[in-house]
Design an enzyme around this catalytic site. Structure first.
Site, mmCIF file in Angstrom:
data_model
loop_
_atom_site.group_PDB
_atom_site.id
_atom_site.type_symbol
_atom_site.label_atom_id
_atom_site.label_comp_id
_atom_site.label_asym_id
_atom_site.label_seq_id
_atom_site.Cartn_x
_atom_site.Cartn_y
_atom_site.Cartn_z
ATOM 1 N N GLY A 260 0.813 -1.212 0.000
ATOM 2 C CA GLY A 260 0.000 0.000 0.000
ATOM 3 C C GLY A 260 0.845 1.259 0.000
ATOM 4 O O GLY A 260 0.513 2.252 -0.656
ATOM 5 N N ASP A 261 1.957 1.242 0.729
ATOM 6 C CA ASP A 261 2.855 2.399 0.771
ATOM 7 C C ASP A 261 3.488 2.640 -0.596
ATOM 8 O O ASP A 261 3.680 3.783 -1.021
ATOM 9 C CB ASP A 261 3.942 2.186 1.821
ATOM 10 C CG ASP A 261 3.376 2.041 3.222
ATOM 11 O OD1 ASP A 261 2.312 2.641 3.496
ATOM 12 O OD2 ASP A 261 3.987 1.338 4.038
#
Length: 315
Positions: A260-261
């Protein structure tokens, strides 16, 4: 879609957030209460959502600076030097005396799913005073990127200052927390995953259709654009132009940590390079697809050169 100022040495993407040392162990499955299992492949790896997103921006071609705190320990030195080595400006990453750096205990199941427990350490000392100290940098940023692994007052102060200066705000609401009602209209890009979108919207997100319902709830609060990451199901985008679903590339995932990052980093870089929203999201997806095939948080984040020519240069 709103225009985004392009990043440059004078207008970097500014990430305000956490830096953690990740203590990672792989396991066949998560142990039950009172149960002991043998894990394998233990590693100590730099992480923290803020640092991961800053590093993703840098590796994917962005000019980026980090604001946060580490402790006066060896972990803190490693965390700062690692970011600097890959091109992140860390002059505003402050060392808190007498405090440990943030630590994340991560169990990664052999199927690729992870479970994370965090001790905030110095991340818990990030304050509104820290935000005041970087007011000029926030006001000159190409984009402000924030998460919720540092105290909420500091996050709110950073968002308010950026919004007042006309700087686009990207919030990755992780871990999910209750936000002031007045804050929602100041968020240009909200990027939750399924569980965060569920908690924030009250709609159980399990597929693209339910994600669209949750995104509509969140946009009704004043958020400009909502992008809900759905793991192997892709990304759901909801903005003033409508709703669309971008399927994910099929890969053999071994570790979803930092996926997600990495998506957030690609999205931020793409938008501040002048890409359309969908192309910027696709850039984030392409980088995330590589990320999940590798072990660890920051070691798994790819460089722009690892993407295909089409993925690297969307328009």
């Amino acid at each position: 879609m709103p225009s985004y100022p392009q990043h440059s040495p004078n207008r970097p993407i500014l990430v305000v957030g956490s830096l953690n040392m990740d203590l990672v162990m792989r396991t066949p499955r998560v142990p039950q209460g009172g149960e002991t299992l043998f894990g394998h492949d233990f590693a100590t790896l730099p992480g923290g959502k803020g640092a991961n997103q800053a590093l993703a921006c840098a590796r994917l071609g962005g000019h980026v600076a980090m604001v946060g705190r580490v402790g006066d320990d060896n972990f803190g030195q490693v965390l700062k030097s690692g970011l600097a080595r890959d091109g992140v400006h860390v002059s505003q990453v402050t060392v808190s005396e007498g405090v440990t750096s943030g630590v994340a205990m991560i169990l990664v199941e052999d199927i690729g799913q992870n479970r994370i427990l965090i001790s905030a350490g110095a991340n818990g000392r990030v304050s509104t005073e820290d935000i005041d100290n970087v007011a000029a940098q926030i006001e000159q940023a190409a984009m402000l990127v924030v998460q919720l692994e540092v105290p909420l007052p500091a996050v709110v102060a950073a968002i308010k200052r950026a919004h007042a200066a006309g700087v686009p705000v990207l919030l990755n609401p992780a871990p999910a927390a209750t936000l002031p009602d007045t804050l929602w209209p100041m968020i240009d890009l909200l990027v939750p995953n399924e569980s965060e979108a569920t908690l924030l919207s009250g709609v159980e997100v399990k597929d693209a259709a339910s994600a669209a319902e949750a995104a509509a709830v969140l946009r009704a609060r004043g958020v400009g654009t909502v992008l809900i990451t759905l793991g192997a199901q892709g990304v759901l985008i909801c903005d003033a132009q409508g709703v669309r679903h971008l399927p994910a590339r099929k890969v053999d995932a071994v570790d979803t940590t930092a996926a997600g990052d990495t998506f957030v980093g690609g999205l931020a870089v793409g938008l501040t390079e002048g890409m359309s929203l969908d192309d910027a999201a696709a850039l984030g997806q392409a980088a995330s697809a590589i990320c999940v095939t590798r072990i660890g948080a920051q070691p798994s984040i790819p460089w722009r050169s690892e993407l295909t020519p089409t993925e690297r240069a969307r328009s």
